[in-house]
Write a protein that holds these residues in place. Structure first.
Motif, PDB file in Angstrom:
ATOM      1  N   ASP A 140       0.850  -1.182   0.000  1.00  0.00           N
ATOM      2  CA  ASP A 140       0.000   0.000   0.000  1.00  0.00           C
ATOM      3  C   ASP A 140       0.889   1.236   0.000  1.00  0.00           C
ATOM      4  OD1 ASP A 140      -2.111  -1.724   0.154  1.00  0.00           O
ATOM      5  OD2 ASP A 140      -2.597  -1.296   2.247  1.00  0.00           O
ATOM      6  N   ARG A 141       0.266   2.377  -0.192  1.00  0.00           N
ATOM      7  CA  ARG A 141       1.002   3.639  -0.167  1.00  0.00           C
ATOM      8  C   ARG A 141       1.669   3.807   1.194  1.00  0.00           C
ATOM      9  NH1 ARG A 141       0.068   8.829   1.484  1.00  0.00           N
ATOM     10  NH2 ARG A 141      -1.963   8.255   2.321  1.00  0.00           N
ATOM     11  N   THR A 142       2.915   4.229   1.193  1.00  0.00           N
ATOM     12  CA  THR A 142       3.654   4.464   2.430  1.00  0.00           C
ATOM     13  C   THR A 142       3.028   5.627   3.183  1.00  0.00           C
ATOM     14  OG1 THR A 142       5.679   3.676   1.381  1.00  0.00           O
ATOM     15  CG2 THR A 142       5.940   4.975   3.371  1.00  0.00           C
ATOM     16  N   VAL A 143       2.853   5.441   4.485  1.00  0.00           N
ATOM     17  CA  VAL A 143       2.247   6.472   5.327  1.00  0.00           C
ATOM     18  C   VAL A 143       3.331   7.101   6.193  1.00  0.00           C
ATOM     19  CG1 VAL A 143       0.554   6.921   7.135  1.00  0.00           C
ATOM     20  CG2 VAL A 143       0.071   5.211   5.381  1.00  0.00           C
ATOM     21  N   ASP A 144       3.459   8.403   6.120  1.00  0.00           N
ATOM     22  CA  ASP A 144       4.423   9.139   6.923  1.00  0.00           C
ATOM     23  C   ASP A 144       3.883   9.231   8.350  1.00  0.00           C
ATOM     24  OD1 ASP A 144       6.106  10.943   8.141  1.00  0.00           O
ATOM     25  OD2 ASP A 144       6.148  12.322   6.449  1.00  0.00           O
ATOM     26  N   ARG A 145       4.672   8.762   9.322  1.00  0.00           N
ATOM     27  CA  ARG A 145       4.250   8.780  10.723  1.00  0.00           C
ATOM     28  C   ARG A 145       5.009   9.825  11.539  1.00  0.00           C
ATOM     29  NH1 ARG A 145      -0.424   6.831  10.979  1.00  0.00           N
ATOM     30  NH2 ARG A 145      -0.214   5.853  12.990  1.00  0.00           N
ATOM     31  N   GLY A 146       5.686  10.740  10.864  1.00  0.00           N
ATOM     32  CA  GLY A 146       6.423  11.780  11.575  1.00  0.00           C
ATOM     33  C   GLY A 146       7.818  11.350  11.953  1.00  0.00           C
ATOM     34  N   ASP A 147       7.926  10.296  12.767  1.00  0.00           N
ATOM     35  CA  ASP A 147       9.237   9.805  13.185  1.00  0.00           C
ATOM     36  C   ASP A 147       9.604   8.507  12.470  1.00  0.00           C
ATOM     37  OD1 ASP A 147       7.364   8.208  14.382  1.00  0.00           O
ATOM     38  OD2 ASP A 147       8.370   8.125  16.321  1.00  0.00           O
ATOM     39  N   GLY A 148       8.862   8.169  11.436  1.00  0.00           N
ATOM     40  CA  GLY A 148       9.117   6.952  10.679  1.00  0.00           C
ATOM     41  C   GLY A 148       8.081   6.791   9.592  1.00  0.00           C
ATOM     42  N   ALA A 149       7.973   5.581   9.085  1.00  0.00           N
ATOM     43  CA  ALA A 149       7.028   5.312   8.011  1.00  0.00           C
ATOM     44  C   ALA A 149       6.321   3.991   8.275  1.00  0.00           C
ATOM     45  CB  ALA A 149       7.746   5.252   6.675  1.00  0.00           C
ATOM     46  N   LEU A 150       5.085   3.911   7.839  1.00  0.00           N
ATOM     47  CA  LEU A 150       4.298   2.695   7.943  1.00  0.00           C
ATOM     48  C   LEU A 150       4.141   2.136   6.537  1.00  0.00           C
ATOM     49  CD1 LEU A 150       2.448   0.750   9.563  1.00  0.00           C
ATOM     50  CD2 LEU A 150       0.577   2.326   9.031  1.00  0.00           C
ATOM     51  N   VAL A 151       4.607   0.891   6.354  1.00  0.00           N
ATOM     52  CA  VAL A 151       4.510   0.238   5.051  1.00  0.00           C
ATOM     53  C   VAL A 151       3.721  -1.050   5.242  1.00  0.00           C
ATOM     54  CG1 VAL A 151       5.783  -0.789   3.144  1.00  0.00           C
ATOM     55  CG2 VAL A 151       6.754   1.151   4.367  1.00  0.00           C
ATOM     56  N   ILE A 152       2.623  -1.172   4.547  1.00  0.00           N
ATOM     57  CA  ILE A 152       1.806  -2.380   4.621  1.00  0.00           C
ATOM     58  C   ILE A 152       2.076  -3.203   3.366  1.00  0.00           C
ATOM     59  CG2 ILE A 152      -0.530  -3.318   4.694  1.00  0.00           C
ATOM     60  CD1 ILE A 152      -1.316  -0.763   6.223  1.00  0.00           C
ATOM     61  N   VAL A 153       2.593  -4.414   3.587  1.00  0.00           N
ATOM     62  CA  VAL A 153       2.889  -5.330   2.490  1.00  0.00           C
ATOM     63  C   VAL A 153       1.737  -6.319   2.383  1.00  0.00           C
ATOM     64  CG1 VAL A 153       4.497  -7.070   1.633  1.00  0.00           C
ATOM     65  CG2 VAL A 153       5.360  -5.081   2.873  1.00  0.00           C
ATOM     66  N   GLN A 154       1.201  -6.437   1.190  1.00  0.00           N
ATOM     67  CA  GLN A 154       0.084  -7.354   0.956  1.00  0.00           C
ATOM     68  C   GLN A 154       0.569  -8.801   1.035  1.00  0.00           C
ATOM     69  OE1 GLN A 154      -2.977  -6.220   0.811  1.00  0.00           O
ATOM     70  NE2 GLN A 154      -2.188  -4.149   0.906  1.00  0.00           N
ATOM     71  N   PRO A 155      -0.151  -9.650   1.741  1.00  0.00           N
ATOM     72  CA  PRO A 155       0.255 -11.051   1.883  1.00  0.00           C
ATOM     73  C   PRO A 155      -0.041 -11.853   0.611  1.00  0.00           C
ATOM     74  CG  PRO A 155      -1.827 -10.689   2.999  1.00  0.00           C
ATOM     75  CD  PRO A 155      -1.382  -9.360   2.466  1.00  0.00           C
ATOM     76  N   VAL A 156       0.948 -11.941  -0.242  1.00  0.00           N
ATOM     77  CA  VAL A 156       0.812 -12.713  -1.469  1.00  0.00           C
ATOM     78  C   VAL A 156       1.976 -13.684  -1.569  1.00  0.00           C
ATOM     79  CG1 VAL A 156      -0.473 -10.936  -2.725  1.00  0.00           C
ATOM     80  CG2 VAL A 156       2.004 -10.953  -2.824  1.00  0.00           C
ATOM     81  N   ASP A 157       1.813 -14.711  -2.353  1.00  0.00           N
ATOM     82  CA  ASP A 157       2.864 -15.707  -2.494  1.00  0.00           C
ATOM     83  C   ASP A 157       4.155 -15.137  -3.066  1.00  0.00           C
ATOM     84  OD1 ASP A 157       1.233 -17.670  -1.479  1.00  0.00           O
ATOM     85  OD2 ASP A 157       0.578 -18.380  -3.450  1.00  0.00           O
TER      86      ASP A 157
END
Length: 60
Positions: free
Chosen positions: A28-45
């Motif tokens: 998913d689109r990277t989310v800026d958390r101010g002191d870091g980043a949140l990256v959600i990786v889709q669970p695919v093979d």
């Protein structure tokens, strides 16, 4: 200066994810958390957890 550092951080993060085999289509689109980043990786093979952990964190 902060804007440039943020740009470099996101470029490095994108490079690390791509080299780990996690293409943009797998996350998913990277989310800026101010002191870091949140990256959600889709669970695919195509992105097994062990590949992500071993490559992204540099474990052998």
């Amino acid at each position: 200066m902060k804007a440039r550092l943020r740009q470099v951080m996101y470029n490095l993060l994108d490079t690390a994810l791509t080299r780990s085999g996690v293409a943009e289509r797998h996350r998913d689109r990277t989310v800026d958390r101010g002191d870091g980043a949140l990256v959600i990786v889709q669970p695919v093979d195509q992105v097994p957890k062990t590949l992500l952990i071993n490559t992204f964190h540099g474990y052998d």
